[in-house]
Design a protein around this motif. Sequence first.
Motif, PDB file in Angstrom:
ATOM      1  N   PHE A 146      -5.407  15.146  -8.903  1.00 17.18           N
ATOM      2  CA  PHE A 146      -4.253  14.478  -8.537  1.00 17.18           C
ATOM      3  C   PHE A 146      -3.471  13.760  -9.494  1.00 17.18           C
ATOM      4  CE2 PHE A 146      -5.117  10.050  -7.711  1.00 17.18           C
ATOM      5  CZ  PHE A 146      -6.535   9.983  -7.825  1.00 17.18           C
TER       6      PHE A 146
ATOM      7  N   ALA B 220      -2.639  10.571 -10.967  1.00 19.52           N
ATOM      8  CA  ALA B 220      -2.982   9.209 -10.844  1.00 19.52           C
ATOM      9  C   ALA B 220      -1.982   8.469 -11.124  1.00 19.52           C
ATOM     10  CB  ALA B 220      -4.235   8.862 -11.690  1.00 19.52           C
ATOM     11  N   GLY B 221      -0.934   8.844 -12.010  1.00 19.98           N
ATOM     12  CA  GLY B 221      -0.006   7.756 -12.350  1.00 19.98           C
ATOM     13  C   GLY B 221       1.235   8.000 -11.504  1.00 19.98           C
ATOM     14  N   TYR B 222       0.992   8.615 -10.547  1.00 12.73           N
ATOM     15  CA  TYR B 222       2.161   9.070  -9.690  1.00 12.73           C
ATOM     16  C   TYR B 222       1.882   8.819  -8.092  1.00 12.73           C
ATOM     17  CZ  TYR B 222       7.058  10.348  -8.595  1.00 12.73           C
ATOM     18  OH  TYR B 222       8.264  10.262  -8.147  1.00 12.73           O
ATOM     19  N   LEU B 223       0.775   9.085  -7.678  1.00  9.87           N
ATOM     20  CA  LEU B 223       0.300   9.069  -6.207  1.00  9.87           C
ATOM     21  C   LEU B 223       0.437   7.722  -5.734  1.00  9.87           C
ATOM     22  CD1 LEU B 223      -0.172  11.373  -4.056  1.00  9.87           C
ATOM     23  CD2 LEU B 223      -2.586  10.759  -4.329  1.00  9.87           C
ATOM     24  N   ILE B 224       0.847   7.528  -4.504  1.00 12.14           N
ATOM     25  CA  ILE B 224       0.997   6.149  -3.844  1.00 12.14           C
ATOM     26  C   ILE B 224      -0.308   5.911  -3.524  1.00 12.14           C
ATOM     27  CG2 ILE B 224       1.712   4.880  -2.095  1.00 12.14           C
ATOM     28  CD1 ILE B 224       4.725   6.255  -2.828  1.00 12.14           C
ATOM     29  N   TRP B 225      -1.024   4.864  -3.460  1.00 14.28           N
ATOM     30  CA  TRP B 225      -2.330   4.335  -2.713  1.00 14.28           C
ATOM     31  C   TRP B 225      -2.258   4.851  -1.512  1.00 14.28           C
ATOM     32  CZ3 TRP B 225      -4.311   1.160   0.762  1.00 14.28           C
ATOM     33  CH2 TRP B 225      -5.961   0.982   0.649  1.00 14.28           C
ATOM     34  N   GLU B 226      -1.573   4.510  -0.659  1.00 17.13           N
ATOM     35  CA  GLU B 226      -1.573   4.917   0.855  1.00 17.13           C
ATOM     36  C   GLU B 226      -1.610   6.324   1.408  1.00 17.13           C
ATOM     37  OE1 GLU B 226       0.291   2.034   3.923  1.00 17.13           O
ATOM     38  OE2 GLU B 226       1.710   3.673   3.596  1.00 17.13           O
TER      39      GLU B 226
ATOM     40  N   LEU C  44      11.261   7.169  -3.883  1.00 18.80           N
ATOM     41  CA  LEU C  44       9.746   7.329  -4.294  1.00 18.80           C
ATOM     42  C   LEU C  44       9.086   7.938  -3.072  1.00 18.80           C
ATOM     43  CD1 LEU C  44       7.454   7.254  -6.142  1.00 18.80           C
ATOM     44  CD2 LEU C  44       7.293   4.762  -5.967  1.00 18.80           C
ATOM     45  N   THR C  45       9.134   7.302  -1.975  1.00 17.82           N
ATOM     46  CA  THR C  45       8.564   7.371  -0.803  1.00 17.82           C
ATOM     47  C   THR C  45       8.888   8.668   0.167  1.00 17.82           C
ATOM     48  OG1 THR C  45       9.623   5.693   0.322  1.00 17.82           O
ATOM     49  CG2 THR C  45       7.692   5.177  -0.663  1.00 17.82           C
TER      50      THR C  45
ATOM     51  N   ALA D 161       0.939  -0.961  -0.013  1.00 13.47           N
ATOM     52  CA  ALA D 161       0.124  -0.011   0.080  1.00 13.47           C
ATOM     53  C   ALA D 161       0.738   1.219  -0.154  1.00 13.47           C
ATOM     54  CB  ALA D 161      -0.812  -0.045   1.191  1.00 13.47           C
ATOM     55  N   GLY D 162       1.962   1.121   0.666  1.00 12.49           N
ATOM     56  CA  GLY D 162       3.021   2.450   0.706  1.00 12.49           C
ATOM     57  C   GLY D 162       3.720   2.327  -0.764  1.00 12.49           C
ATOM     58  N   TYR D 163       3.658   1.669  -1.719  1.00 10.97           N
ATOM     59  CA  TYR D 163       4.403   1.767  -2.779  1.00 10.97           C
ATOM     60  C   TYR D 163       3.827   1.556  -4.222  1.00 10.97           C
ATOM     61  CZ  TYR D 163       8.751   1.801  -5.382  1.00 10.97           C
ATOM     62  OH  TYR D 163       9.850   2.221  -6.276  1.00 10.97           O
ATOM     63  N   LEU D 164       2.473   1.073  -4.229  1.00 12.29           N
ATOM     64  CA  LEU D 164       1.760   0.878  -5.497  1.00 12.29           C
ATOM     65  C   LEU D 164       1.138   1.999  -5.808  1.00 12.29           C
ATOM     66  CD1 LEU D 164       0.983  -1.456  -7.427  1.00 12.29           C
ATOM     67  CD2 LEU D 164      -1.142  -1.599  -6.470  1.00 12.29           C
ATOM     68  N   ILE D 165       1.181   2.656  -7.186  1.00  7.45           N
ATOM     69  CA  ILE D 165       0.754   3.702  -7.319  1.00  7.45           C
ATOM     70  C   ILE D 165      -0.806   3.568  -7.855  1.00  7.45           C
ATOM     71  CG2 ILE D 165       0.782   4.870  -9.869  1.00  7.45           C
ATOM     72  CD1 ILE D 165       3.818   4.696  -9.810  1.00  7.45           C
ATOM     73  N   TRP D 166      -1.549   4.639  -7.710  1.00 11.61           N
ATOM     74  CA  TRP D 166      -2.977   4.798  -7.621  1.00 11.61           C
ATOM     75  C   TRP D 166      -3.531   4.063  -8.853  1.00 11.61           C
ATOM     76  CZ3 TRP D 166      -7.285   6.800 -10.278  1.00 11.61           C
ATOM     77  CH2 TRP D 166      -8.505   6.705  -9.462  1.00 11.61           C
TER      78      TRP D 166
END
Lengths: 366, 366
Positions: free
Chosen positions: B102, B104-110, B42-43, A104-109
């Motif tokens: 936002f 969508a191709g970059y924002l992390i899911w969490e 990335l994080t 969850a802390g890495y996968l892109i939306w």
Amino acid sequence: MFENRLRSLRSKFGGFEVDTVWIIQPENRRYLSGFRASDGQLTESSGSLFISLDQALLLTDSRYTTQAEHEAPGFEVITHKQGAVNALSEIFDRLHSRRLGFEAGYLIWEVYQKAQEKASQHSPPVELIPLSSMVEDMREIKEPQEVETLSRSAQLISDVLAKLIEELSPGQVEKDMAWRIETLIRQHGADGPAFPPIVASGPNSALPHAVPTSKRLEKGEPVILDVGAIVDGYCSDMTRTVFLGEPTEDLKEIYRIVREAQLTAIELVRPDMETTEADSLAREIIKKAGFGNFFGHSLGHGIGLATHESPAVGPLKPKVLQEGMVFTIEPGIYLPGKGGVRLEQMVTLEHRRARVLTGNENFYSF
Amino acid sequence: MFENRLRSLRSKFGGFEVDTVWIIQPENRRYLSGFRASDGQLTESSGSLFISLDQALLLTDSRYTTQAEHEAPGFEVITHKQGAVNALSEIFDRLHSRRLGFEAGYLIWEVYQKAQEKASQHSPPVELIPLSSMVEDMREIKEPQEVETLSRSAQLISDVLAKLIEELSPGQVEKDMAWRIETLIRQHGADGPAFPPIVASGPNSALPHAVPTSKRLEKGEPVILDVGAIVDGYCSDMTRTVFLGEPTEDLKEIYRIVREAQLTAIELVRPDMETTEADSLAREIIKKAGFGNFFGHSLGHGIGLATHESPAVGPLKPKVLQEGMVFTIEPGIYLPGKGGVRLEQMVTLEHRRARVLTGNENFYSF
């Protein structure tokens, strides 16, 4: 080694309520499989792992097939042609997945959305379960072999920094020195630098994340050297502040305070202590000396396959320190416009206390 | 420059049905604001932009405040202390946001989940709208000044590669040559390499993404040199295949085919042509020669602030090429176990055709 790690990972499946996990974060991928490829850009994956209770697949594209087979012999390598997401259906079939854990802390939306669509359309449908820090938590406690590699990485960067400090003299340009550090890191046999070296002199040293500029080093100024190398995949990170000639009294004062804060934290940090308490060992000394507002960052961070990894050792988010953890201790004081001092060592917790992995040279006792 | 870009961005708000956009992708951030900080991992974000129709904010933490104020004078810099997501509420108030776009191709899911929570709890509530390629599409067509910088970057890497090829001889080690390229890139005044140089000799040259090894170069082998530099933030990317001594006839044959495919694509590519058609200009030649199965990647990719950016020039996802685009043309043939040939030039479309930005040296005419 990888078998043990997979066993340990699989033992967590029940707690997370998953039957398969999908690993895309490059260091997690390497930690579990041995596959060393990096991702060219954050949005360009070189592969992902799919691990069920009885199978371990490495999904990649044709650019990396040979490398993956060589580096990750414990995994069955599958080469996709139309992107990882389009191969999900085949993966779900092979692994009989019903509950897929993802990072969850890495996968892109956007990737999540596409995967979610594939998963819900699959027969039988697959549920996506967000995982927080599943592998990151495993990586916190280093195996003896990892501590040994981190120790070599720390020793290498200590040698590089000692050599660099010998060569340092007024008139040199920050950028040139940064490049000299990169050259020394390679010459000493590292895989490469762990991060772009920081060389920050005079007022620049008051910026904790200064980027080397074309400024020349001047006599008496503080020069912060924050450098790290990668050795067999493992990162080092260390900082010295040096003066070329006699510094002013106020710089000597903050140096003494930072060094005392560092030595105190190294002396008193223990397994079972919370990270926040470790942070406060140093922070209280800096606060009492009246510089609390000039120490704006955390005391340190875990280090391993990544330069910055769990646990963070700061004033927020307490986590219990444990034997086998490796982290930095790097207090600093930054006086805007004047300059700063930061001193950073890498330590590991063993035999109930901290052992310093970086060298003990190049400190002043004013 | 930045004002024009912001104006152009804002003119798209209506189409995307947003009143504010949140930009975190480092190259997009730099493109719109001038803020040059990179993200360590990335994080680990060094900041984000929030742009409404009448305001432009740059949200960062204390490590980057000074740099942000200096590099992005068109933005109001806001320093957060508890993470970007915790500052969202204040941002929404200041910008009167109701619909936040936002990346969508970059924002992390969490991060999305946390932002979503803040947004829905805000009064009035804010809706999050996924944006695909909003800024990436703007970056596809380069301004004249950008073409000029890319041209300088291409010229610099051409000079570096010419120098390296002069020095090349059998017995040298791939890794050492890769390091020599990095050194030459710095010595020529670049910001640094755009990506780790590829030096792949003999059988290694059959791996399109080979990592330099400790293998020595041997007489008659193909050596693929794929290198790039960053100049004032803009990337270059070029590839030559060289032979140290007389190659075998089959290597000469694939070289001739790859070069013909490249020259044909450069000659015939046009604005208003689809990227898939451009790809097929080269691919058809390789297919007809019987090597279609040995050219597994795309013909090229857009290049600018990132080495790989939109548009992709490949067999999938057609997009219309336009004047002012800058991209690579890099056909290749890879014979597993034997070796490969790849030749890569950077071109820009102007006056209705392609102009080559990289040097024209170091090609063979067998």
